[in-house]
Design a protein around this motif. Sequence first.
Motif, PDB file in Angstrom:
ATOM      1  N   THR A  38      12.407   1.927  -8.091  1.00  0.00           N
ATOM      2  CA  THR A  38      11.787   3.069  -8.760  1.00  0.00           C
ATOM      3  C   THR A  38      12.239   4.367  -8.096  1.00  0.00           C
ATOM      4  N   ASP A  44      20.607   1.844 -14.093  1.00  0.00           N
ATOM      5  CA  ASP A  44      19.567   1.154 -13.333  1.00  0.00           C
ATOM      6  C   ASP A  44      20.070  -0.284 -13.183  1.00  0.00           C
ATOM      7  N   SER A  46       8.467 -13.372 -10.430  1.00  0.00           N
ATOM      8  CA  SER A  46       9.524 -12.361 -10.250  1.00  0.00           C
ATOM      9  C   SER A  46      10.423 -12.758  -9.089  1.00  0.00           C
TER      10      SER A  46
HETATM   11  N1  TLP Z   1      10.888  -4.781 -11.850  1.00  0.00           N
HETATM   12  C1  TLP Z   1       9.741  -5.584 -11.499  1.00  0.00           C
HETATM   13  C2  TLP Z   1       8.495  -5.039 -12.197  1.00  0.00           C
HETATM   14  O1  TLP Z   1       8.372  -3.682 -11.993  1.00  0.00           O
HETATM   15  C3  TLP Z   1       8.483  -5.280 -13.670  1.00  0.00           C
HETATM   16  C4  TLP Z   1      10.001  -7.016 -11.891  1.00  0.00           C
HETATM   17  O2  TLP Z   1       9.226  -7.885 -11.446  1.00  0.00           O
HETATM   18  O3  TLP Z   1      10.966  -7.279 -12.633  1.00  0.00           O
HETATM   19  N2  TLP Z   1      14.538  -1.438 -12.575  1.00  0.00           N
HETATM   20  C5  TLP Z   1      14.376  -2.680 -13.056  1.00  0.00           C
HETATM   21  C6  TLP Z   1      15.273  -3.168 -14.155  1.00  0.00           C
HETATM   22  C7  TLP Z   1      13.372  -3.512 -12.536  1.00  0.00           C
HETATM   23  O4  TLP Z   1      13.219  -4.733 -13.046  1.00  0.00           O
HETATM   24  C8  TLP Z   1      12.547  -3.028 -11.505  1.00  0.00           C
HETATM   25  C9  TLP Z   1      11.432  -3.863 -10.938  1.00  0.00           C
HETATM   26  C10 TLP Z   1      12.774  -1.733 -11.027  1.00  0.00           C
HETATM   27  C11 TLP Z   1      13.774  -0.954 -11.587  1.00  0.00           C
HETATM   28  C12 TLP Z   1      11.910  -1.112  -9.945  1.00  0.00           C
HETATM   29  O5  TLP Z   1      12.111  -1.710  -8.712  1.00  0.00           O
HETATM   30  P1  TLP Z   1      10.972  -1.577  -7.568  1.00  0.00           P
HETATM   31  O6  TLP Z   1       9.928  -2.594  -7.921  1.00  0.00           O
HETATM   32  O7  TLP Z   1      11.729  -1.903  -6.321  1.00  0.00           O
HETATM   33  O8  TLP Z   1      10.473  -0.190  -7.604  1.00  0.00           O
END
Ligand code: TLP
Length: 345
Positions: free
Chosen positions: A61, A171, A8
Amino acid sequence: MKIVDLRSDTLTRPTPAMSRAIAEAEVGDDVFGEDPTVNKLEAMAAERLGKEAALFVASGTMGNLVSLLAHCGRGDEIILGSLSHTFFFEQGGSAAVGGIHPRTIPNQPDGTLPLPEIEAAIRADNVHFPRTRLIVLENTHNLCSGYPLDADYMQAVGDIARRHDLKIHVDGARFFNAAVALGVTPDRLAAEADSISFCLSKGLAAPVGSMVCGSQDFIAGARRARKVLGGGMRQAGVLAAAGIVALTEMVDRLADDHAHARQLAEGLAEMPGVSIDLSQIKSNIVFFELRRADMTVEQFLKMLDEGSARMLPVGVGRIRAVTHYHISAEDIDYTLSVCAKILKA
Ligand code: TLP
């Protein structure tokens, strides 16, 4: 030995400039609105996205959840993609915390929601139905190989939203990847969004944090929602300082990550048993399937790890690789050589 970690872009560590900015940050109590570094970051984010105001939050999130809570009340309905991060990976937080009802539409491979299906999902005014309030889009779309939604599509969804008096939340965890991939300015791409969240802690390499942007009124609501979730931070300027560097120095270089993703995808496409749609690769995310009778995804990833490269299993038979600040063209060549040995290409 270096591990080429492609699981990631969240794995990025702060740049030297960020570490210096963190050490030297001027701080105050942000719940009192008195942290000058947070205030500066919020003003900067709002300006970049062409919105009136912005809010610094702990994560993507939290950014999505405070946005949904600010737009919707209990029993309201949101329209969102069946593959969206908000629906898939956020514990159903909007329903669990806000009593908000999700109505999903299948995402197309390019991350879009078909316009007729959005329109058909909007509820009539009827005592049996929840009230539709919000359309949620994701840009770039994570589970759709990081595909960016373009300004024309955004405008078409904006037209639907206006006709039905709905709001749009984006988002935009990887929103700057989308802008760079499409060659448009972030404010133009965000024009149709009533609210937008983006992450500082992914490709932009800050250690922590996301921004939520929108109107003054919307941000006031999001700020209240952040507080009830326990997200009112105090001397958060130490984190915001890295965010300022992220916005100032780390946006243009995302084009390198996109080039590296393409390099990886084109190399993988040559290998036996790998199924990949190269037309999907537009930003920094590569998804592919392993179709081998002699090897499971788990076995492949274990051998890859033994060769000092890492990718992530996502769904049955699918593997994700994400390029970022710590990954060079040489790292991609190296990863492809490990993959070739495993797959005997
Ligand atoms: N994505 C993370 C994992 O949760 C899958 C990743 O490694 O890609 N919106 C999108 C489109 C995201 O890809 C993610 C995180 C989030 C929201 C949430 O962000 P965080 O992890 O900062 O809460």
